[in-house]
Design an enzyme around this catalytic site. Structure first.
Site, mmCIF file in Angstrom:
data_model
loop_
_atom_site.group_PDB
_atom_site.id
_atom_site.type_symbol
_atom_site.label_atom_id
_atom_site.label_comp_id
_atom_site.label_asym_id
_atom_site.label_seq_id
_atom_site.Cartn_x
_atom_site.Cartn_y
_atom_site.Cartn_z
ATOM 1 N N ARG A 1 0.846 -1.189 0.000
ATOM 2 C CA ARG A 1 0.000 0.000 0.000
ATOM 3 C C ARG A 1 0.886 1.245 0.000
ATOM 4 N NH1 ARG A 1 -1.976 -3.773 3.638
ATOM 5 N NH2 ARG A 1 -4.096 -4.538 3.234
ATOM 6 N N LYS B 1 -1.437 -2.562 7.579
ATOM 7 C CA LYS B 1 -2.845 -2.497 7.956
ATOM 8 C C LYS B 1 -3.157 -3.628 8.926
ATOM 9 C CE LYS B 1 -7.407 -1.857 5.894
ATOM 10 N NZ LYS B 1 -8.165 -1.785 4.606
ATOM 11 N N HIS C 1 -3.443 3.327 -5.702
ATOM 12 C CA HIS C 1 -3.960 2.029 -5.278
ATOM 13 C C HIS C 1 -4.205 1.063 -6.436
ATOM 14 C CE1 HIS C 1 -4.896 -0.180 -1.706
ATOM 15 N NE2 HIS C 1 -6.057 -0.574 -2.170
ATOM 16 N N ARG D 1 -1.382 -1.364 -6.868
ATOM 17 C CA ARG D 1 -1.421 -2.548 -5.993
ATOM 18 C C ARG D 1 -2.411 -3.564 -6.553
ATOM 19 N NH1 ARG D 1 -1.280 -4.729 -0.565
ATOM 20 N NH2 ARG D 1 -3.351 -5.259 0.214
ATOM 21 N N HIS E 1 -3.551 -9.616 3.571
ATOM 22 C CA HIS E 1 -4.985 -9.689 3.827
ATOM 23 C C HIS E 1 -5.249 -10.611 5.012
ATOM 24 C CE1 HIS E 1 -6.100 -8.555 -0.585
ATOM 25 N NE2 HIS E 1 -5.864 -7.498 0.171
ATOM 26 N N TYR F 1 -9.964 -10.728 -6.434
ATOM 27 C CA TYR F 1 -9.114 -10.547 -7.607
ATOM 28 C C TYR F 1 -9.299 -11.661 -8.630
ATOM 29 C CZ TYR F 1 -6.761 -6.854 -5.030
ATOM 30 O OH TYR F 1 -6.495 -5.706 -4.336
#
Length: 316
Positions: free
Chosen positions: A133, A158, A264, A267, A290, A299
């Site tokens: 990110r 994150k 973004h 990514r 994630h 995705y």
């Protein structure tokens, strides 16, 4: 100590990120203003519900915005005031729209990089080549780059989790040049009595000398130092996200790209192109950081296995 000071102190004690602290303080202030300055101790579930519903209607808030405001208020009552809020039965939850990620083709990504100057090109190549990110890329320090093993340590990404990210062989020479530039600048700063970088509070207390060491310097430092809100000292931060976002946006326009060229989607493009190359979903989940594999699976809906993964009957 005021209520807001108590919120900030509690969040720093729990090692929450500065951005989370800023967002939570914003929502707590808004909550108090909404109820005309009434102290949260004198309010409960009905007041919280009224604020969240009223704000959602007045501002047409997205689901993520409403969820952030809710988490801020729950933190206030549970962690700061030590009070429990009953279930918010009357809360009108905003629906989260289902959007497919925006993805650039490989050629579009390379064309975009040709219109970016250093250090913005190096940052863009990290977003696309490593899948990090934007804030994760800007938070990289010299100690986090391992050119020999071709990997980067993403610290406190994150969810406050550390992880390893890929380092593209193509970006290796560019990053070595960036490391050399940081070392030269740091040497000059030390000669003039500066060279101190911002550090997490716990690390500053544990390793007082780290703030002036080369290892903990930002890979993409800002142009000039500013005042640290906690220590009131002049320290060097990393580049601000808005500077990079503006540079990428301008490069996309200069390149004549018709697709949305912002940070973004780079990514997203890494994610999609890695899946197309055959990376298994669990490895891929780890690379992206994630927590839930369901976030990664989205995705698979845009991977190029022909048009939408099928053959049109017209082509038969």
């Amino acid at each position: 100590m005021s209520l807001i000071e108590s919120v900030s102190t509690t969040m720093r004690r729990l090692h929450c990120s500065p951005r989370t602290e800023e967002a939570y303080v914003h929502w707590i202030r808004a909550f108090i203003r909404f109820h005309h300055g009434k102290h949260p101790r004198r309010m409960g579930a009905e007041a919280v519900t009224a604020f969240l519903n009223g704000h959602a209607v007045a501002q047409r808030s997205m689901a993520s915005t409403q969820n952030q405001a809710l988490r801020a208020l729950l933190f206030l009552y549970k962690r700061v005031l030590d009070l429990q809020i009953p279930r918010l039965e009357a809360l009108e939850r905003a629906r989260r729209p289902e959007h497919l990620p925006s993805v650039l083709s490989r050629q579009n990504a390379l064309t975009l990089f040709e219109h970016l100057l250093p250090p913005f090109r190096r940052i863009g190549e990290l977003l696309y080549g490593s899948g990090v990110r934007l804030l994760e890329a800007l938070s990289i320090r010299v100690i986090d780059v391992d050119l020999d093993r071709r990997q980067i340590t993403v610290r406190r990404g994150k969810g406050q989790h550390d992880r390893r990210a890929l380092l593209s062989a193509r970006a290796r020479d560019e990053l070595q040049a960036q490391l050399d530039a940081v070392a030269r600048r740091h040497k000059k700063d030390l000669a003039t009595g500066r060279g101190e970088v911002d550090l997490p509070h716990a690390l500053r207390a544990k390793m007082p000398g780290a703030a002036t060491s080369l290892a903990w310097q930002h890979l993409f430092p800002a142009s000039r130092p500013c005042t640290d809100g906690a220590t009131r000292r002049q320290v060097l931060y990393h580049l601000h996200e808005s500077v990079v976002q503006r540079a990428v946006h301008d490069a996309g326009r200069a390149a004549g790209l018709t697709k949305r060229a912002t940070c973004h989607p780079l990514r997203h493009s890494f994610a999609t192109h890695r899946l197309e190359a055959g990376t298994d979903i669990r490895t891929f989940q780890t690379l992206l950081g994630h927590k839930d594999v369901r976030t990664t699976i989205i995705y698979t809906h845009i991977v190029d296995h022909g048009s939408l993964g099928a053959i049109s009957p017209l082509d038969r």
